[in-house]
Write a protein that holds these residues in place. Structure first.
Motif, short mmCIF file in Angstrom:
data_model
loop_
_atom_site.label_atom_id
_atom_site.label_comp_id
_atom_site.label_asym_id
_atom_site.label_seq_id
_atom_site.Cartn_x
_atom_site.Cartn_y
_atom_site.Cartn_z
N LEU A 1 -3.75 2.36 -6.67
CA LEU A 1 -2.38 3.44 -6.69
C LEU A 1 -3.15 4.74 -6.93
CD1 LEU A 1 -0.04 1.01 -8.11
CD2 LEU A 1 0.19 2.31 -5.86
N SER A 2 -4.26 4.58 -7.51
CA SER A 2 -4.70 6.27 -8.26
C SER A 2 -5.51 6.80 -6.99
CB SER A 2 -5.71 5.95 -9.36
OG SER A 2 -7.07 5.46 -8.99
N ARG A 3 -5.76 6.18 -6.06
CA ARG A 3 -6.56 6.59 -4.91
C ARG A 3 -5.52 7.00 -3.67
NH1 ARG A 3 -10.25 2.34 -6.34
NH2 ARG A 3 -9.58 1.23 -4.39
N HIS A 4 -4.66 6.30 -3.59
CA HIS A 4 -3.79 6.64 -2.33
C HIS A 4 -2.36 6.94 -2.68
CE1 HIS A 4 -6.66 4.52 -0.13
NE2 HIS A 4 -7.11 3.60 -1.03
N ARG A 5 -1.66 7.71 -1.61
CA ARG A 5 -0.34 8.12 -1.92
C ARG A 5 0.66 7.08 -1.84
NH1 ARG A 5 3.39 10.48 2.07
NH2 ARG A 5 5.19 11.41 1.00
N ARG A 6 0.29 6.25 -1.00
CA ARG A 6 1.03 4.73 -0.74
C ARG A 6 -0.01 3.71 -0.29
NH1 ARG A 6 5.84 4.02 3.59
NH2 ARG A 6 7.04 4.40 1.56
N VAL A 7 0.42 2.47 -1.23
CA VAL A 7 -0.71 1.36 -1.10
C VAL A 7 0.21 0.30 -0.42
CG1 VAL A 7 -1.82 -0.35 -2.38
CG2 VAL A 7 -1.96 2.11 -3.00
N VAL A 8 -0.50 -0.52 0.53
CA VAL A 8 0.16 -1.63 1.20
C VAL A 8 -0.88 -2.77 0.71
CG1 VAL A 8 0.71 -2.63 3.27
CG2 VAL A 8 0.92 -0.37 3.12
N LEU A 9 -0.29 -3.67 0.16
CA LEU A 9 -1.19 -4.74 -0.41
C LEU A 9 -0.68 -6.05 0.01
CD1 LEU A 9 -3.06 -5.67 -2.61
CD2 LEU A 9 -1.06 -6.10 -4.26
N GLY A 10 -1.51 -6.62 0.65
CA GLY A 10 -1.24 -7.87 1.33
C GLY A 10 -1.65 -9.15 0.27
N ILE A 11 -0.86 -10.00 0.55
CA ILE A 11 -0.89 -11.21 -0.34
C ILE A 11 -1.04 -12.54 0.68
CG2 ILE A 11 -0.13 -13.00 -2.21
CD1 ILE A 11 -0.86 -9.84 -3.22
N ALA A 12 -2.13 -13.25 0.71
CA ALA A 12 -2.23 -14.34 1.47
C ALA A 12 -2.13 -15.69 0.77
CB ALA A 12 -3.47 -14.27 2.67
N GLY A 13 -2.01 -16.67 1.45
CA GLY A 13 -2.31 -18.04 1.09
C GLY A 13 -1.60 -19.07 1.51
N ALA A 14 -2.07 -20.23 1.24
CA ALA A 14 -1.37 -21.60 2.05
C ALA A 14 0.20 -21.79 1.59
CB ALA A 14 -2.07 -22.84 1.57
N PRO A 15 0.90 -22.44 2.40
CA PRO A 15 2.37 -22.76 2.11
C PRO A 15 2.44 -23.36 0.78
CG PRO A 15 1.89 -23.46 4.30
CD PRO A 15 0.49 -22.95 3.62
N GLY A 16 3.23 -22.91 -0.16
CA GLY A 16 3.32 -23.15 -1.55
C GLY A 16 2.40 -22.68 -2.55
N SER A 17 1.62 -21.72 -2.24
CA SER A 17 0.54 -21.21 -3.02
C SER A 17 1.20 -20.28 -4.16
CB SER A 17 -0.46 -20.45 -2.40
OG SER A 17 0.09 -19.58 -1.82
N GLY A 18 2.69 -19.83 -3.74
CA GLY A 18 3.35 -18.89 -4.67
C GLY A 18 3.44 -17.64 -4.36
N LYS A 19 3.19 -17.32 -3.15
CA LYS A 19 3.08 -15.80 -2.31
C LYS A 19 4.23 -14.96 -2.82
CE LYS A 19 2.41 -17.39 1.90
NZ LYS A 19 2.18 -18.62 1.39
N SER A 20 5.29 -15.48 -2.66
CA SER A 20 6.68 -14.79 -2.66
C SER A 20 6.74 -14.38 -4.46
CB SER A 20 7.83 -15.42 -2.10
OG SER A 20 7.64 -15.44 -0.78
N THR A 21 6.60 -15.66 -5.08
CA THR A 21 6.83 -15.47 -6.58
C THR A 21 5.55 -14.35 -7.10
OG1 THR A 21 7.37 -17.49 -6.56
CG2 THR A 21 6.75 -16.52 -8.74
N PHE A 22 4.59 -14.23 -6.63
CA PHE A 22 3.60 -13.41 -6.90
C PHE A 22 3.81 -11.91 -6.69
CE2 PHE A 22 -0.78 -11.62 -6.70
CZ PHE A 22 -1.05 -11.44 -8.19
N ALA A 23 4.38 -11.83 -5.37
CA ALA A 23 4.72 -10.48 -4.85
C ALA A 23 5.89 -10.02 -5.80
CB ALA A 23 5.08 -10.61 -3.28
N ARG A 24 6.60 -10.75 -6.00
CA ARG A 24 7.93 -10.33 -6.60
C ARG A 24 7.77 -9.85 -8.20
NH1 ARG A 24 10.78 -14.35 -3.63
NH2 ARG A 24 10.53 -15.87 -5.08
N ARG A 25 6.63 -10.62 -8.64
CA ARG A 25 6.07 -10.41 -10.01
C ARG A 25 5.49 -9.07 -10.11
NH1 ARG A 25 1.26 -13.41 -13.05
NH2 ARG A 25 1.17 -12.26 -14.84
N ILE A 26 4.69 -8.63 -9.15
CA ILE A 26 4.04 -7.35 -9.09
C ILE A 26 5.30 -6.19 -8.75
CG2 ILE A 26 2.56 -5.83 -7.43
CD1 ILE A 26 0.97 -8.24 -6.67
#
Length: 217
Positions: A18-43
């Motif tokens: 975030l210190s280097r970019h005006r807008r950051v697009v961060l991707g979260i990948a993982g297997a089904p059930g790995s908690g991607k949505s939970t982790f994304a919402r946490r961020i």
């Protein structure tokens, strides 16, 4: 920008982005059930100007999956509108001063809902997540290029599978149907996704106390 940022390694890495970019697009990948949505919402909860844009909004509708004969493996790479998802990320990148609307996936009806998530000019952090972000087949390498980084969630199968079975039961499957779906659909997807982890910029160990950069392991 920050509301309440964790002191975990992933948070330090994100602050640097975030210190280097005006807008950051961060991707979260993982297997089904790995908690991607939970982790994304946490961020997203850690920041005042962040938005969660899940790839699940690009599930093909059941009527189209029926036409294609793919409904029995919903969640596989070819059951998404991958190029529609790519076009959304391109718009988010190209028009930071405009509101861009993204679809969401409604778990209650198991269908995508168009225009449900606004990505506005004040959103400096866009967290997007999905199974296929690190896949080697087109258009996924181009999707990855539109992300500043893509992180991979690493979770043991013995933790992931019970989560998936419970989720399938919650949304209407019998225990037997849920176990069969995990065995026949989710586990093959997970194997393909696990092979793509070498493309990740960073690996987050789910349930562990540390995360680490990815060196192709």
């Amino acid at each position: 920008m920050a509301a309440e940022v964790s002191d975990e390694p992933w948070a330090e890495r994100l602050r640097a982005l975030l210190s280097r970019h005006r807008r950051v697009v961060l991707g979260i990948a993982g297997a089904p059930g790995s908690g991607k949505s939970t982790f994304a919402r946490r961020i997203v909860r850690c920041f005042d100007d962040a938005v969660h844009v899940p790839m699940d909004g690009f599930h093909l509708a059941d009527v189209e999956l029926d036409r294609l004969g793919r409904r029995g493996r919903k969640g596989a790479a070819d059951t998404f509108d991958a190029y529609g998802y790519l076009a959304l990320l391109q718009r988010i990148r190209a028009h930071p001063g405009h509101v861009v609307y993204a679809p969401e996936f409604d778990r209650d009806i198991e269908q995508p809902i168009a225009g449900a998530i606004p990505v506005g000019p004040r959103d400096r952090l866009v967290v997007t997540e999905g199974n296929c972000l690190l896949d080697d087949e087109e258009p996924w390498p181009t999707v990855r290029e539109l992300c500043d980084e893509v992180w991979f969630l690493d979770i043991p199968p013995e933790v992931r599978r019970p989560r998936l079975i419970a989720r399938h039961i919650e949304f209407g499957k019998t225990p037997e149907q849920a176990q069969a779906w995990v065995r026949d659909v989710d586990d093959p997807n997970a194997e393909r996704i696990e092979r793509s982890r070498r493309n990740a910029d960073f690996v987050v160990r789910v349930g562990a106390e540390h995360s680490r950069p990815n060196y192709g392991s």
